[in-house]
Design a protein around this motif. Sequence first.
Motif, PDB file in Angstrom:
ATOM      1  N   UNK A  45      23.512  31.087 -12.096  1.00 41.41           N
ATOM      2  CA  UNK A  45      22.621  32.258 -12.099  1.00 41.41           C
ATOM      3  C   UNK A  45      21.828  32.344 -13.414  1.00 41.41           C
TER       4      UNK A  45
ATOM      5  N   UNK B 132      20.409  37.726 -15.053  1.00 38.64           N
ATOM      6  CA  UNK B 132      21.407  38.225 -14.104  1.00 38.64           C
ATOM      7  C   UNK B 132      22.807  38.131 -14.715  1.00 38.64           C
ATOM      8  N   UNK B 133      23.023  37.052 -15.453  1.00 36.70           N
ATOM      9  CA  UNK B 133      24.312  36.887 -16.114  1.00 36.70           C
ATOM     10  C   UNK B 133      24.617  38.094 -17.016  1.00 36.70           C
TER      11      UNK B 133
ATOM     12  N   UNK C 252      25.488  41.150 -15.001  1.00 34.25           N
ATOM     13  CA  UNK C 252      26.788  41.142 -14.323  1.00 34.25           C
ATOM     14  C   UNK C 252      27.968  41.109 -15.292  1.00 34.25           C
ATOM     15  N   UNK C 253      27.769  40.437 -16.434  1.00 37.13           N
ATOM     16  CA  UNK C 253      28.913  40.247 -17.328  1.00 37.13           C
ATOM     17  C   UNK C 253      28.752  40.957 -18.673  1.00 37.13           C
TER      18      UNK C 253
ATOM     19  N   UNK D 283      27.563  31.513 -22.384  1.00 37.98           N
ATOM     20  CA  UNK D 283      27.930  30.649 -23.508  1.00 37.98           C
ATOM     21  C   UNK D 283      27.251  29.297 -23.348  1.00 37.98           C
TER      22      UNK D 283
ATOM     23  N   UNK E  21      24.850  49.056  -9.008  1.00 42.11           N
ATOM     24  CA  UNK E  21      25.558  47.860  -9.504  1.00 42.11           C
ATOM     25  C   UNK E  21      25.445  47.799 -11.015  1.00 42.11           C
ATOM     26  N   UNK E  22      26.581  47.826 -11.678  1.00 45.90           N
ATOM     27  CA  UNK E  22      26.620  47.622 -13.123  1.00 45.90           C
ATOM     28  C   UNK E  22      27.261  46.292 -13.403  1.00 45.90           C
TER      29      UNK E  22
ATOM     30  N   UNK F 181      29.982  43.504 -13.182  1.00 45.81           N
ATOM     31  CA  UNK F 181      30.720  43.216 -11.946  1.00 45.81           C
ATOM     32  C   UNK F 181      32.079  43.919 -11.902  1.00 45.81           C
ATOM     33  N   UNK F 182      32.902  43.693 -12.924  1.00 47.12           N
ATOM     34  CA  UNK F 182      34.265  44.237 -12.850  1.00 47.12           C
ATOM     35  C   UNK F 182      34.250  45.769 -12.933  1.00 47.12           C
TER      36      UNK F 182
ATOM     37  N   UNK G  60      31.882  47.689 -11.767  1.00 45.27           N
ATOM     38  CA  UNK G  60      31.439  48.170 -10.441  1.00 45.27           C
ATOM     39  C   UNK G  60      32.612  48.160  -9.465  1.00 45.27           C
ATOM     40  N   UNK G  61      33.417  47.093  -9.547  1.00 47.04           N
ATOM     41  CA  UNK G  61      34.568  47.003  -8.647  1.00 47.04           C
ATOM     42  C   UNK G  61      35.583  48.115  -8.942  1.00 47.04           C
TER      43      UNK G  61
END
Lengths: 767, 72
Positions: free
Chosen positions: B4, B8-9, B12-13, B18, B51-52, B54-55, B57-58
Amino acid sequence: MGNLREKLNGVINWDVPSHPVAELSEKSYPLERGWYKRENSNWVGCEAPSDRVLFVDTEAVLYNGHRTPLCCSAYDGSQWFIWVNSQHTHSARVPDGHNNLYIAHNASYDRSLFSSAYRPETDSNNWFCTMSAITAVRGMSNQQRAMYLSKNEFAHQGWETEATLVSLAASLEFYTSEKLDKGFSKDIWKEGLPIWFTNAADVVHYCCSDIIYTVKLARYLLPEFFYSVPSLTSLSGYFLMSSEFVILRKSWINFHSKIERAYSLASGRVSQELEKLVINSTENGFNRHLDWTADKKGKINWKKKFSSKLATAKKDHKGASINWRECVSMLCLTYLKHPITWHDDAWQYDSSIELEEMREFVIDEDKLVCLPHPDKRGMKLTQLLIKSTVALFDGCISSLATDCKPLLKDILSITNWTSLRTRVGDVDASKYDTETLIHIPQETVYGTITRRKGGKLFPVAPNPKAYKMGTELKSYLTAPTGYKLVKCDFDSQEAVVFALLGDSKEGFVGGTPLSVTVNIGQKATETDIHSMQAKATGMSRELAKALVYAGFYGQGLKSATQHILRGSPNISPSEANRLAKNFHTSLKGEKFNGLFRGGLASSSYNTVSRIADSKEPRTPMLKSRIPLSLDTAEFKPTRDNWVIQSTGRDLLDTLVTLITYGIHCEGIDAKLSYTCHDECIYICAEADTRKLAEVIMHCHLLTYACLVEALGLDTVPCCRMYPEAIEVDTIWRKTVNTSCKTPTQGKFKVDGVALSILDFKPSANSN
Amino acid sequence: MKVISKKLHRQLFGCSPVKRQTESNQYLQKFGLDSVVDGTDDTELPLPEWVGFASETLDKASSTLWATSEKS
């Protein structure tokens, strides 16, 4: 109101209740249909309980072909309730309240008898099943269960002291040593409705007793469950899947009888043809195993016995059966051109003879090889014309008797229905709207030790086949008027999980050859894993593919050798062993100091093995623990497989949780209807389908992002961002282009569209 | 292999990707495989507001859905 998890947690501290009516007599239970609560040693009429945590149990009987509840008992920690049914109609359900958390053993059974489940659009109740919980905590694999139940002694390895069967009686006995007598339950089912008129007090008494046992069990089980399955996302996925329902086309009402009629005609034809075939048969290489000697009157011995067996069958209005060996022997069947015969209590083929057409031959018993059992590796195949062997007739098994072709077609057409008919007949569906019915599947959310769902019908239903009657089963699943099915799944889920687990050792995606081949390999350029393995080991791509997946699931060298021998009978055992060794070396690599090195998937094997052999194996994503029954040095392939399958379950829990949240945030009129393996099916208002599909696209990406983050990986490969397609369809089928034509369902054309990521790009919108 | 995009990285993170470890590429080259390259955001859907990371948001999804006894 606390959250559902806190509510479940609260149950651990409940006192075990006393029985509401220790000396219940027939006169002391209410006769009028309705709900009652226990107050001052009396039953007082009341509304259905709402806004509570309730242990529930329901007793039902089969009445006019439908399960009908007789009574239901409920306990909320301080108050007892009962519901009794005095109007027995086939549509009777327990009229329950709202905002309840119900707890029951085998909860899907009770839920299917509750009226709220049949109104999914307004249903505000949740269900928790103690049978699912015990399966996740202390359940057994098939192999373990067989050993546990075996009358033979097995070397006690310690695991059996941590494992239990999952029935209420067995689970409670495991924790408390208390033995329950569940015989009355069988009496209720066996006697049916009359037991209610003769013994209603005992039925109600028994129903309340089961609640006491379930409360006792929950106090032991729930702390273990929360330790084993600690994630709120796992629990969220659990609750979503415990509320599943399926909508069926109205014509489902006639489905069973329609197929039964066709089945009856076809099986009648088959019986008659088999009988003719047997009567007119003469001795040949295929049937020489039968006793062809004649008695004094010149009657052939086996034909005499056959006539007697046939006469008995006809008394029961049956005929010659495809399960009879004499009949099968007359079909002159070959396996990869080798003649099949019955020998040593199994169907075997003579590997020394090849037949292109019918000719005389003599079986060489020393050259006989057992036919591979399609379900149970290493077992003798004693039934040749059954559902699971039908696939072998697609290229492996054929008949040399040209006049048998139509008969064989009929036989293959009915085998599938033979295994489905009872389960389809058991489906209880109620009217939902003018065009559809609703059915609540009795499926255990955690049906296996890997926490995959267990079910006897839809999860194992075949895809439609043009030559198999009844295989249109799945196509009956539909959406209500004004709604569509929106379906998505994970492409190659297990292979991707296996590859990413390997990458986790390297710290970045694409860090291992397996990951690259799985994620970007293509069949056309021979860079997919199956082609690469085929090239590396000198075997066909098809065989390599079968071995790759078996390898992921922990197949050993011996088993791989047998696999090769089954698919290629011309290969000698030593050559098969050499190929299997090459294959394993190429895939796994060589072992140095307990670790695999140099193979396509060495890192994945090492990571899976490290997790499975760790002190307390847990899934990397949602940290679920391996069942205590598998916390042993034994069953290595099962433990390795648990790591992959349970991570697959974590992915599904994550996906459905995120999608439901997306639906909530976007205000979409949609609801999870059904999940099957790694596939989710939503029912969505037609106007909202595109919005839901877009939500699913985002949630798929988020799910993989959560997995790679949990694995300590750096990012998400592009090919795993979005599902290949999200299907907006009218019925359940593999893809929107799948034909649903079968011998019992003609051309059946319905709308369906597959949406890919390209359909959501800004350029697509402007076109 | 394409991964990605950096944008986007980060979404999501919550951090930049890296730098890849290039020495592992030799290992991949043994099998005739490509190395890892970043994707571009023109192949990606813009994330919606809910969506924020990833983790996060979950976590939010799991707790929001079951915060009360009422189903969403």
